[in-house]
Design a protein around this motif. Structure first.
Motif, PDB file in Angstrom:
ATOM      1  N   ASN A  82       0.814  -1.216   0.000  1.00 20.16           N
ATOM      2  CA  ASN A  82       0.000   0.000   0.000  1.00 20.16           C
ATOM      3  C   ASN A  82       0.846   1.264   0.000  1.00 20.16           C
ATOM      4  OD1 ASN A  82      -2.717  -0.972  -0.052  1.00 20.16           O
ATOM      5  ND2 ASN A  82      -2.415  -1.716   2.025  1.00 20.16           N
ATOM      6  N   ASP A 125      -7.255  -0.534  -3.402  1.00 17.63           N
ATOM      7  CA  ASP A 125      -7.927  -0.938  -2.171  1.00 17.63           C
ATOM      8  C   ASP A 125      -8.967  -2.036  -2.404  1.00 17.63           C
ATOM      9  OD1 ASP A 125      -9.640   0.726  -3.552  1.00 17.63           O
ATOM     10  OD2 ASP A 125     -10.174   1.965  -1.824  1.00 17.63           O
ATOM     11  N   HIS A 185       2.049   1.721  -3.524  1.00 13.22           N
ATOM     12  CA  HIS A 185       0.979   1.609  -4.522  1.00 13.22           C
ATOM     13  C   HIS A 185       1.327   0.574  -5.587  1.00 13.22           C
ATOM     14  CE1 HIS A 185      -0.984   5.021  -2.704  1.00 13.22           C
ATOM     15  NE2 HIS A 185       0.161   5.655  -2.747  1.00 13.22           N
TER      16      HIS A 185
END
Length: 113
Positions: free
Chosen positions: A6, A57, A9
């Motif tokens: 995360n 996500d 990315h």
């Protein structure tokens, strides 16, 4: 296996299936997906189209659904078909555009865009 980073990315997907083995990087920061097909000894790169590719996500949720429920209850099943065209080896300009993660996956391999 899928690893989601995360903070960067980036998503790494590793498929170990004998002749059909591959590694794929979804680089959401740069907006590209690169797939290295080991049987073809080549790297395929496509631009992320948000209409067809799930957001970062969402990927974790989709992976969880597939693992626990054995099917994905989502319209965002991702399938890509590559048509080989002209290839070339990446150069400095490519790696600036695609980023370090894709560079490390595809260096030395023919690139198909």
């Amino acid at each position: 296996t899928m690893t989601i980073h995360n903070d960067k990315h980036i998503v790494d997907v590793h498929v170990r299936s004998g002749v059909y083995s591959s590694d794929t990087i979804f680089d959401y920061a740069r907006g590209y997906i690169a797939t290295r097909l080991f049987a073809r000894n080549a790297c395929f790169i496509i631009k992320i189209d948000k209409e067809y590719i799930p957001e970062l996500d969402e990927l974790g949720r989709l992976a969880f659904e597939k693992k626990t429920m054995k099917s994905v209850y989502s319209p965002h099943a991702v399938w890509v078909q590559f048509q080989s065209g002209d290839s070339r080896f990446g150069d400095f300009k490519d790696w600036i555009l695609y980023g370090k993660a894709i560079e490390s996956l595809c260096t030395g391999l023919p690139l198909y865009q």
